[in-house]
Design an enzyme around this catalytic site. Structure first.
Site, mmCIF file in Angstrom:
data_model
loop_
_atom_site.group_PDB
_atom_site.id
_atom_site.type_symbol
_atom_site.label_atom_id
_atom_site.label_comp_id
_atom_site.label_asym_id
_atom_site.label_seq_id
_atom_site.Cartn_x
_atom_site.Cartn_y
_atom_site.Cartn_z
ATOM 1 N N LEU A 19 0.820 -1.206 0.000
ATOM 2 C CA LEU A 19 0.000 0.000 0.000
ATOM 3 C C LEU A 19 0.854 1.256 0.000
ATOM 4 C CD1 LEU A 19 -2.752 1.363 0.142
ATOM 5 C CD2 LEU A 19 -2.698 1.066 2.636
ATOM 6 N N SER A 142 -7.360 -0.319 10.549
ATOM 7 C CA SER A 142 -7.829 -1.614 10.077
ATOM 8 C C SER A 142 -9.213 -1.866 10.646
ATOM 9 C CB SER A 142 -6.861 -2.709 10.563
ATOM 10 O OG SER A 142 -7.408 -3.995 10.453
ATOM 11 N N TYR A 155 -1.917 -6.825 17.487
ATOM 12 C CA TYR A 155 -2.228 -6.032 16.291
ATOM 13 C C TYR A 155 -3.487 -5.208 16.511
ATOM 14 C CZ TYR A 155 -3.362 -5.012 11.399
ATOM 15 O OH TYR A 155 -3.677 -4.391 10.217
ATOM 16 N N LYS A 159 -3.974 -1.023 16.652
ATOM 17 C CA LYS A 159 -4.875 -0.285 15.771
ATOM 18 C C LYS A 159 -5.960 0.442 16.560
ATOM 19 C CE LYS A 159 -2.813 -1.453 11.957
ATOM 20 N NZ LYS A 159 -2.076 -0.459 11.136
ATOM 21 N N THR A 190 -1.165 -7.236 0.208
ATOM 22 C CA THR A 190 0.160 -6.657 0.434
ATOM 23 C C THR A 190 1.047 -7.701 1.096
ATOM 24 O OG1 THR A 190 -0.287 -5.853 2.671
ATOM 25 C CG2 THR A 190 -0.945 -4.422 0.841
#
Length: 271
Positions: A19, A142, A155, A159, A190
């Protein structure tokens, strides 16, 4: 009013691939000057050479966003080369795929260092210069930034933290004309999935399971470009992210069950 892009200086992190590279290409095509930052110097040089070959004005910035001094040095280099800084896109990020019970504390700390503190380090270094130009700041979050995600505790935490930070920052700077946009895609094609670690910090061996398909980096980059130009505060760039947003709010229990059924297949028998 739409933000003008031509002639503006935009700093993009995680720029060497995925990205980040797509964002560099999209902004360069619109006439922006690109400051591309990444730890991967080889791929970064290839990207910048490609941009220069297309007639863009681009600068390679090798550096680690988890180091505040490196972030400050990157901003100073941009000012020395371009004389200004108009926009920052905090795109760099890493992930892990492991249940918390199987995850070393250092793995979660590393994810937080890159995804959250890396973004705050660079934002603090860049903010005075962006504010002086009434520019913009973007944070790539996300679906995991507003909803649970099995096997991604660190993760998801990183976020979620971005939302608290950048929503609060917006309240401080919007009066000065600075735009702050949070972007919450679902799955993008990605390298972040392939680069994810397991609970020990080693490369994850299990394949990533997606829900709702994957967007291309170019598709998401185009939507980010349009959203930032229009001054949007939140971008849900694909059908899966929009469905997740509403379902997680209107029926959080149902959302959790569906998410566990689909994504939790990676950890079958363990959750």
């Amino acid at each position: 009013m739409k933000r003008e892009v031509a002639g503006k200086v935009v700093l993009i992190t995680g720029a060497a691939g995925g990205l980040g590279a797509a964002l560099c290409q999209r902004y360069a095509a619109a006439g922006a000057h690109i400051a591309a930052m990444d730890r991967d110097t080889t791929r970064l040089d290839v990207l910048v050479a490609d941009l220069l070959g297309k007639g863009a004005n681009a600068l390679a910035l090798p550096g680690d966003i988890t180091d505040p001094a490196a972030c400050q040095a990157a901003v100073e280099s941009i000012l020395a080369n371009f004389g200004a800084l108009d926009g920052l896109i905090n795109n760099a990020g890493i992930s892990h795929r492991s249940l918390l019970a199987d995850t070393e504390p250092d793995v979660i700390r590393r994810v937080m260092e890159v995804n959250f503190f890396g973004a705050t380090n660079l934002t603090q270094a860049a903010l005075p210069h962006i504010a002086a130009r009434q520019g913009f700041i973007v944070a790539i979050s996300s679906v995991a930034g507003f909803a649970p995600l099995t096997g991604r505790t660190g993760y998801a935490a990183s976020k979620h933290a971005l939302h608290g930070f950048f929503d609060s920052l917006r309240s401080e700077v919007e009066g000065a004309g600075v735009g702050v946009t949070l972007v919450c895609p679902s799955f993008i094609r990605t390298g972040i999935g392939a680069a994810a670690t397991d609970g020990s910090g080693a490369p994850a061996s299990s394949p990533r399971i997606t829900s709702g398909g994957e967007s291309t980096p170019e598709e998401i980059a185009a939507k980010i470009f349009d959203a930032v130009r229009a001054g949007r505060q939140l971008l849900l760039p694909d059908a899966t992210s929009r469905k997740a947003w509403w379902l997680s709010r209107l029926a959080p229990g149902l959302y959790a069950r569906i998410m566990k059924q689909r994504v939790g297949e990676e950890f079958a028998g363990l959750v």
